[in-house]
Write a protein that holds these residues in place. Structure first.
Motif, short mmCIF file in Angstrom:
data_model
loop_
_atom_site.label_atom_id
_atom_site.label_comp_id
_atom_site.label_asym_id
_atom_site.label_seq_id
_atom_site.Cartn_x
_atom_site.Cartn_y
_atom_site.Cartn_z
N LEU A 144 0.83 -1.21 0.00
CA LEU A 144 0.00 0.00 0.00
C LEU A 144 0.87 1.26 0.00
O LEU A 144 0.63 2.19 -0.77
CB LEU A 144 -0.92 0.02 1.23
CG LEU A 144 -2.12 -0.92 1.20
CD1 LEU A 144 -2.73 -1.05 2.60
CD2 LEU A 144 -3.18 -0.44 0.19
N ALA A 145 1.89 1.26 0.85
CA ALA A 145 2.75 2.44 0.97
C ALA A 145 3.50 2.71 -0.33
O ALA A 145 3.79 3.85 -0.67
CB ALA A 145 3.74 2.25 2.12
N ARG A 146 3.80 1.65 -1.08
CA ARG A 146 4.51 1.84 -2.35
C ARG A 146 3.61 2.44 -3.43
O ARG A 146 4.00 3.38 -4.12
CB ARG A 146 5.02 0.49 -2.88
CG ARG A 146 6.18 -0.07 -2.10
CD ARG A 146 6.53 -1.45 -2.65
NE ARG A 146 7.57 -2.08 -1.85
CZ ARG A 146 7.96 -3.34 -2.01
NH1 ARG A 146 7.41 -4.10 -2.93
NH2 ARG A 146 8.91 -3.84 -1.23
N VAL A 147 2.39 1.88 -3.56
CA VAL A 147 1.60 2.24 -4.74
C VAL A 147 0.62 3.40 -4.56
O VAL A 147 0.38 4.16 -5.50
CB VAL A 147 0.84 1.03 -5.35
CG1 VAL A 147 1.83 -0.03 -5.83
CG2 VAL A 147 -0.17 0.44 -4.40
N ILE A 148 0.02 3.53 -3.37
CA ILE A 148 -1.09 4.50 -3.23
C ILE A 148 -0.65 5.95 -3.50
O ILE A 148 -1.33 6.65 -4.27
CB ILE A 148 -1.84 4.33 -1.88
CG1 ILE A 148 -2.44 2.92 -1.77
CG2 ILE A 148 -2.93 5.41 -1.72
CD1 ILE A 148 -3.37 2.50 -2.91
N PRO A 149 0.48 6.41 -2.94
CA PRO A 149 0.86 7.81 -3.23
C PRO A 149 1.11 8.04 -4.72
O PRO A 149 0.77 9.11 -5.25
CB PRO A 149 2.18 7.99 -2.45
CG PRO A 149 2.24 6.87 -1.47
CD PRO A 149 1.42 5.75 -2.03
N VAL A 150 1.66 7.04 -5.39
CA VAL A 150 1.97 7.18 -6.83
C VAL A 150 0.66 7.21 -7.64
O VAL A 150 0.49 8.03 -8.54
CB VAL A 150 2.88 6.01 -7.28
CG1 VAL A 150 3.18 6.08 -8.77
CG2 VAL A 150 4.18 6.00 -6.46
N ILE A 151 -0.27 6.33 -7.27
CA ILE A 151 -1.57 6.30 -7.97
C ILE A 151 -2.31 7.62 -7.77
O ILE A 151 -2.83 8.20 -8.73
CB ILE A 151 -2.42 5.10 -7.46
CG1 ILE A 151 -1.80 3.79 -7.94
CG2 ILE A 151 -3.88 5.23 -7.93
CD1 ILE A 151 -2.42 2.55 -7.33
N ALA A 152 -2.35 8.09 -6.52
CA ALA A 152 -3.10 9.32 -6.22
C ALA A 152 -2.57 10.49 -7.05
O ALA A 152 -3.35 11.24 -7.65
CB ALA A 152 -3.01 9.63 -4.72
N GLU A 153 -1.28 10.59 -7.11
CA GLU A 153 -0.67 11.73 -7.82
C GLU A 153 -0.91 11.63 -9.34
O GLU A 153 -1.30 12.61 -9.98
CB GLU A 153 0.84 11.72 -7.52
CG GLU A 153 1.60 12.88 -8.08
CD GLU A 153 1.54 14.13 -7.20
OE1 GLU A 153 1.13 14.02 -6.03
OE2 GLU A 153 1.91 15.21 -7.72
N LEU A 154 -0.70 10.46 -9.91
CA LEU A 154 -0.84 10.32 -11.36
C LEU A 154 -2.31 10.35 -11.78
O LEU A 154 -2.64 10.86 -12.86
CB LEU A 154 -0.14 9.04 -11.85
CG LEU A 154 1.40 9.10 -11.75
CD1 LEU A 154 2.01 7.72 -11.96
CD2 LEU A 154 1.97 10.10 -12.76
N ALA A 155 -3.21 9.84 -10.93
CA ALA A 155 -4.64 9.92 -11.23
C ALA A 155 -5.08 11.39 -11.21
O ALA A 155 -5.90 11.82 -12.04
CB ALA A 155 -5.45 9.10 -10.24
N ALA A 156 -4.51 12.16 -10.28
CA ALA A 156 -4.84 13.58 -10.21
C ALA A 156 -4.38 14.31 -11.48
O ALA A 156 -4.96 15.33 -11.87
CB ALA A 156 -4.21 14.22 -8.97
N ASP A 157 -3.37 13.80 -12.15
CA ASP A 157 -2.92 14.35 -13.44
C ASP A 157 -3.91 14.03 -14.56
O ASP A 157 -3.74 14.48 -15.69
CB ASP A 157 -1.59 13.70 -13.87
CG ASP A 157 -0.39 14.25 -13.12
OD1 ASP A 157 -0.58 15.15 -12.28
OD2 ASP A 157 0.73 13.78 -13.39
N GLY A 158 -4.86 13.12 -14.28
CA GLY A 158 -5.83 12.73 -15.30
C GLY A 158 -5.49 11.43 -16.01
O GLY A 158 -6.16 11.04 -16.97
N ALA A 159 -4.45 10.75 -15.56
CA ALA A 159 -4.05 9.50 -16.22
C ALA A 159 -5.02 8.36 -15.89
O ALA A 159 -5.59 8.33 -14.80
CB ALA A 159 -2.65 9.11 -15.77
N VAL A 160 -5.21 7.46 -16.87
CA VAL A 160 -5.96 6.23 -16.60
C VAL A 160 -4.98 5.26 -15.94
O VAL A 160 -3.95 4.92 -16.52
CB VAL A 160 -6.54 5.62 -17.90
CG1 VAL A 160 -7.22 4.29 -17.59
CG2 VAL A 160 -7.50 6.59 -18.56
N ILE A 161 -5.33 4.85 -14.72
CA ILE A 161 -4.41 4.03 -13.93
C ILE A 161 -4.97 2.63 -13.73
O ILE A 161 -6.14 2.46 -13.37
CB ILE A 161 -4.21 4.65 -12.51
CG1 ILE A 161 -3.80 6.11 -12.58
CG2 ILE A 161 -3.24 3.81 -11.69
CD1 ILE A 161 -2.43 6.38 -13.06
#
Ligand code: PMM
Length: 269
Positions: free
Chosen positions: A58-75
């Motif tokens: 969780l600690a590895r992926v969630i911050p990365v997902i949150a940030e890139l999803a906020a950019d509008g990327a399909v994750i």
């Protein structure tokens, strides 16, 4: 689909993007190269890999997902765990890419269905520690027919859990309980997987069967980061067969191949 492995030990890029900032910049670079989807994973599935704790994943992926999803990327989140899938969908991921197709943690199907996510069901037989054991490499009906039959069971489970049929993607799982020969047969026979009626995703990028194909005269496999030429040929073949997606490390080069295949198809019409 561009790969963002936030792991210390993936076979091709382990450790390179372990810090969240590095993974985020890598994801942005893949988007600039033309990725339609970013696949973000925190557990290495390389043969023999040990599993991280849930909290660690969780600690590895969630911050990365949150940030890139906020950019509008399909994750998409590359995970076998319901808990990680749920947190990822909440953080903005839209696809759950489960290499176990819902076998490792069946609750992942319900969690994905409830949150309206799309689901990638990959063909899988066992965790990394044992997946290349002899009894997991046995395909008495032929690898393509047996993978097809086993994926059919995953379709049933996914639909029973409430995943919408148009949100279910299938993947033959190259390298997962497969020999090099099996992988080539699955690429050649991908139409049989497509005949199950769902979009098909394939991941060949940097895998060992390509290294073996390109081995030097002494039989030493070509290193992981020098296999792209063969991967691009596989991408071209898969694109010509109309697969839905390819999961790759080098998005720019694979995008170029897709452009050329598309242009040739137009010229042939
Ligand atoms: N391969 C890996 C990890 N996740 N997901 C899907 N859907 N298909 C694959 O073939 C697949 C996957 C292992 O490769 P990596 O270590 O380069 O991520």
């Amino acid at each position: 689909m561009g790969i963002v492995n936030v792991t210390p030990d993936s076979f091709s890029d382990g450790g390179r993007y372990l810090a969240a900032d590095d993974a985020i910049s890598h994801g942005r670079a893949l988007l600039a190269d033309g990725a339609d989807i970013l696949d973000i994973g925190g557990e290495s599935t390389r043969p023999g890999a040990t599993r991280p704790l849930v909290a660690e994943e969780l600690a590895r992926v969630i911050p990365v997902i949150a940030e890139l999803a906020a950019d509008g990327a399909v994750i998409s989140v590359d995970t076998m765990r319901a808990e990680v899938a749920a947190a990822a969908l909440t953080a903005g991921a839209r696809i759950v890419n489960d290499v176990s197709g819902g076998l490792a943690d069946p609750e992942i199907l319900t969690v994905t269905a409830e949150r309206g996510g799309a689901f990638v069901a990959m063909h899988w037989r066992a965790h990394s520690t044992t997946m290349q054991d002899r009894d997991h490499l046995h395909y008495p009906g032929g690898v393509v027919a047996d993978v097809r039959a086993e994926l059919e069971l995953r379709i049933e489970a996914a639909l029973a859990a409430g995943i919408a049929p148009d949100r279910l993607i299938l993947d033959p799982g190259l390298g997962f309980s497969k020999t090099a020969e099996d992988n080539w047969a699955l690429v050649a026979g991908v139409a049989q997987i497509q005949s199950l009626g769902h979009p098909v995703l394939v991941g060949a990028s940097r895998k060992a069967f390509l290294g073996r194909l390109l081995a030097d005269p002494d039989g030493v496999p070509r290193p992981t980061d020098e296999r792209e030429s063969a991967n691009l040929a596989v991408t071209a073949a898969l694109a010509a067969r109309g697969v839905w997606g390819v999961r790759v490390h080098d998005v720019r080069a694979n995008r170029d191949v897709l452009a050329a295949v598309r242009r040739l198809q137009e010229a042939a019409r």
